[in-house]
Design a protein around this motif. Structure first.
Motif, PDB file in Angstrom:
ATOM      1  N   UNK A  37       0.939  -1.077   0.110  1.00 14.38           N
ATOM      2  CA  UNK A  37       0.139  -0.006  -0.126  1.00 14.38           C
ATOM      3  C   UNK A  37       0.930   1.099  -0.106  1.00 14.38           C
ATOM      4  N   UNK A  38       0.797   2.197  -1.133  1.00  7.65           N
ATOM      5  CA  UNK A  38       1.255   3.354  -1.003  1.00  7.65           C
ATOM      6  C   UNK A  38       0.834   4.384  -0.056  1.00  7.65           C
ATOM      7  N   UNK A  39       1.237   4.916   1.023  1.00 11.42           N
ATOM      8  CA  UNK A  39       0.830   5.607   1.903  1.00 11.42           C
ATOM      9  C   UNK A  39       1.565   7.144   1.673  1.00 11.42           C
ATOM     10  N   UNK A  40       0.652   8.148   1.481  1.00 13.81           N
ATOM     11  CA  UNK A  40       1.235   9.510   1.333  1.00 13.81           C
ATOM     12  C   UNK A  40       0.995  10.358   2.557  1.00 13.81           C
ATOM     13  N   UNK A  41       0.574   9.761   3.778  1.00 15.05           N
ATOM     14  CA  UNK A  41       0.603  10.414   4.957  1.00 15.05           C
ATOM     15  C   UNK A  41       1.407   9.323   5.965  1.00 15.05           C
ATOM     16  N   UNK A  42       2.377  10.009   6.707  1.00 16.37           N
ATOM     17  CA  UNK A  42       2.776   9.269   7.740  1.00 16.37           C
ATOM     18  C   UNK A  42       3.424   9.921   9.083  1.00 16.37           C
ATOM     19  N   UNK A  43       3.085   9.624  10.125  1.00 12.84           N
ATOM     20  CA  UNK A  43       3.411  10.360  11.259  1.00 12.84           C
ATOM     21  C   UNK A  43       3.555   9.438  12.235  1.00 12.84           C
ATOM     22  N   UNK A  44       4.999   9.913  13.197  1.00 12.81           N
ATOM     23  CA  UNK A  44       5.405   9.131  14.186  1.00 12.81           C
ATOM     24  C   UNK A  44       5.020   9.670  15.437  1.00 12.81           C
ATOM     25  N   UNK A  45       4.311   8.973  16.303  1.00 13.23           N
ATOM     26  CA  UNK A  45       3.797   9.578  17.690  1.00 13.23           C
ATOM     27  C   UNK A  45       4.416   9.007  18.847  1.00 13.23           C
ATOM     28  N   UNK A  46       4.405   9.940  19.830  1.00 15.57           N
ATOM     29  CA  UNK A  46       4.849   9.207  21.108  1.00 15.57           C
ATOM     30  C   UNK A  46       3.481   8.673  21.782  1.00 15.57           C
ATOM     31  N   UNK A  47       3.451   7.346  22.281  1.00 17.22           N
ATOM     32  CA  UNK A  47       2.520   6.826  22.891  1.00 17.22           C
ATOM     33  C   UNK A  47       2.817   5.743  23.878  1.00 17.22           C
ATOM     34  N   UNK A  48       1.804   4.548  23.956  1.00 21.58           N
ATOM     35  CA  UNK A  48       1.923   3.421  25.043  1.00 21.58           C
ATOM     36  C   UNK A  48       0.952   4.174  26.081  1.00 21.58           C
ATOM     37  N   UNK A  49       0.356   3.127  26.686  1.00 23.38           N
ATOM     38  CA  UNK A  49      -0.544   3.472  28.011  1.00 23.38           C
ATOM     39  C   UNK A  49      -0.034   4.206  29.220  1.00 23.38           C
ATOM     40  N   UNK A  50       1.128   3.895  29.512  1.00 21.27           N
ATOM     41  CA  UNK A  50       1.916   4.656  30.746  1.00 21.27           C
ATOM     42  C   UNK A  50       2.317   6.013  30.283  1.00 21.27           C
ATOM     43  N   UNK A  51       2.934   6.055  29.168  1.00 21.06           N
ATOM     44  CA  UNK A  51       3.270   7.578  28.564  1.00 21.06           C
ATOM     45  C   UNK A  51       2.076   8.531  28.405  1.00 21.06           C
ATOM     46  N   UNK A  52       1.120   7.862  27.847  1.00 22.81           N
ATOM     47  CA  UNK A  52      -0.131   8.728  27.695  1.00 22.81           C
ATOM     48  C   UNK A  52      -0.727   9.066  28.866  1.00 22.81           C
ATOM     49  N   UNK A  53      -0.992   8.162  29.854  1.00 20.85           N
ATOM     50  CA  UNK A  53      -1.586   8.402  31.172  1.00 20.85           C
ATOM     51  C   UNK A  53      -0.817   9.467  31.801  1.00 20.85           C
ATOM     52  N   UNK A  54       0.534   8.996  32.030  1.00 22.25           N
ATOM     53  CA  UNK A  54       1.389   9.963  32.664  1.00 22.25           C
ATOM     54  C   UNK A  54       1.328  11.447  32.148  1.00 22.25           C
ATOM     55  N   UNK A  55       1.326  11.460  30.834  1.00 17.02           N
ATOM     56  CA  UNK A  55       1.209  12.805  29.969  1.00 17.02           C
ATOM     57  C   UNK A  55      -0.081  13.588  30.439  1.00 17.02           C
ATOM     58  N   UNK A  56      -1.043  13.070  30.418  1.00 13.73           N
ATOM     59  CA  UNK A  56      -2.460  13.443  30.737  1.00 13.73           C
ATOM     60  C   UNK A  56      -2.556  13.875  32.327  1.00 13.73           C
ATOM     61  N   UNK A  57      -2.097  13.091  33.031  1.00 15.51           N
ATOM     62  CA  UNK A  57      -2.086  13.489  34.408  1.00 15.51           C
ATOM     63  C   UNK A  57      -1.204  14.772  34.744  1.00 15.51           C
ATOM     64  N   UNK A  58      -0.221  14.901  34.014  1.00 20.51           N
ATOM     65  CA  UNK A  58       0.975  16.069  34.090  1.00 20.51           C
ATOM     66  C   UNK A  58       0.010  17.152  33.904  1.00 20.51           C
ATOM     67  N   UNK A  59      -0.688  17.186  32.521  1.00 17.44           N
ATOM     68  CA  UNK A  59      -1.360  18.585  32.230  1.00 17.44           C
ATOM     69  C   UNK A  59      -2.650  18.714  33.226  1.00 17.44           C
ATOM     70  N   UNK A  60      -3.085  17.757  34.126  1.00 22.57           N
ATOM     71  CA  UNK A  60      -3.967  18.448  35.199  1.00 22.57           C
ATOM     72  C   UNK A  60      -3.292  18.692  36.542  1.00 22.57           C
ATOM     73  N   UNK A  61      -1.799  18.646  36.331  1.00 27.03           N
ATOM     74  CA  UNK A  61      -1.078  19.082  37.566  1.00 27.03           C
ATOM     75  C   UNK A  61      -0.785  18.068  38.693  1.00 27.03           C
ATOM     76  N   UNK A  62      -0.828  16.836  38.206  1.00 27.68           N
ATOM     77  CA  UNK A  62      -0.413  15.679  39.151  1.00 27.68           C
ATOM     78  C   UNK A  62       0.783  14.885  38.726  1.00 27.68           C
ATOM     79  N   UNK A  63       1.417  14.202  39.498  1.00 29.02           N
ATOM     80  CA  UNK A  63       2.786  13.449  39.286  1.00 29.02           C
ATOM     81  C   UNK A  63       2.379  11.981  39.008  1.00 29.02           C
ATOM     82  N   UNK A  64       2.458  11.295  37.884  1.00 26.21           N
ATOM     83  CA  UNK A  64       2.318  10.332  37.341  1.00 26.21           C
ATOM     84  C   UNK A  64       3.689   9.408  37.031  1.00 26.21           C
TER      85      UNK A  64
END
Length: 310
Positions: A37-64
């Motif tokens: 499949x020829x794909x004309x859009x590609x992006x690499x994102x930071x993810x993973x459940x722990x990374x995502x949850x900790x990032x969101x908790x940081x936005x709420x001012x808490x330490x994860x």
């Protein structure tokens, strides 16, 4: 206050195929499938459940604190976490492995073909649950199988209440093993489909499962979420997002909202409403960690959505 987050730290490579898989896959020839499949859009994102949850908790001012294992390609992700103030105290690097990564190709019908490489995630059991952080709450999210099992036991042994969030890791466990998690956990969070799988594998109804927990949280997408706690069911409406760009990571944002409520001793309705708003803010942005806001902004949005403060 601190939350301990057992889960993956991963890269998501997302590609968009500007056609439909069905136009290129011949059903009668799937036994000799060979397509590109020829794909004309590609992006690499930071993810993973722990990374995502900790990032969101940081936005709420808490330490994860993520309890995670990563590989030799962690460098750019590590810099991202450092820049955003996400702690890496219990992120262990193995230079003979790669980070966990998902390669996702999506077509115009939103069908997806995904290849997932667990990499260093399979060594999650090499990170132990710390007992010297004064953690108030923990979560066991999708991670290496042995890591999920051992972290649940270590939370229980340390007397740290935790959320069991089987997510994509659910297929790794049979009914007896899922019941063991439930017996150790204080809370469980699943989506509607996962709740059906848990019921099917354990032979227990939602009411039966809820009786074993302080709270059972079931998310239902645009239909909101239900929280089974204290013998009652609290329904929380979904917050209509300003746009719907990418649902990936929405569940992790929601779980960060749950952790925020538990860290701050909020009632379940308020906690669910915070979680709902977190999911809405995430779905309006592409990628799992590309939404940014201050706690002050979040409080204003919360008041607009729910008519009160928290």
């Amino acid at each position: 206050m601190t939350a301990l987050i057992s889960g993956s730290v991963a890269y998501d490579t997302i590609m968009v195929f500007r056609d439909r898989f069905k136009n290129h896959v011949l059903p009668e020839q799937v036994h000799i499938l060979n397509v590109a499949f020829l794909v004309d859009q590609l992006r690499r994102e930071y993810g993973g459940c722990a990374g995502n949850i900790a990032y969101n908790l940081m936005l709420l001012g808490q330490r994860g604190l993520p309890l995670s294992t990563v590989g030799k390609d962690f460098g750019t992700y590590a810099q991202w976490m450092k820049d955003w103030g996400v702690p890496m105290d219990y992120v262990k690097r193995f230079d003979d492995h790669y980070c966990a990564q998902a390669y996702i190709t999506t077509d115009l019908d939103d069908n997806q073909i995904t290849a997932f490489h667990p990499g260093a995630m399979n060594l999650a059991h090499e990170v132990k649950v710390p007992t010297n952080e004064g953690a108030k709450i923990g979560i066991v999210a999708p991670n290496g199988r042995d890591g999920m099992v051992q972290h649940a036991q270590q939370f229980a042994d340390a007397g740290i209440p935790f959320i069991f969030d089987p997510g994509q890791g659910l297929p790794m466990f049979n009914g007896e093993e899922l019941l063991d998690f439930v017996e150790k956990a204080t809370y469980m969070a699943v989506n509607d489909y996962e709740s059906r799988m848990v019921q099917d594998r354990t032979g227990l109804s939602m009411d039966d499962l809820a009786k074993k927990l302080d709270a059972l949280i079931v998310t239902r997408g645009a239909e909101g979420s239900d929280i089974y706690a204290n013998g009652e069911t609290i329904h929380v409406d979904a917050v209509t997002p300003e746009d719907v760009l990418d649902p990936t990571g929405c569940g992790d944002a929601y779980r960060a909202g749950l952790l925020y409520g538990l860290l701050n001793d909020l009632d379940w309705r308020t906690t669910g409403q915070i979680a709902s708003l977190m999911g809405s803010l995430k779905v309006a942005r592409a990628g799992t960690q590309n939404h940014h806001f201050t706690l002050e902004q979040f409080r204003k949005w919360y008041k607009k959505a729910w008519g009160s403060d928290f």
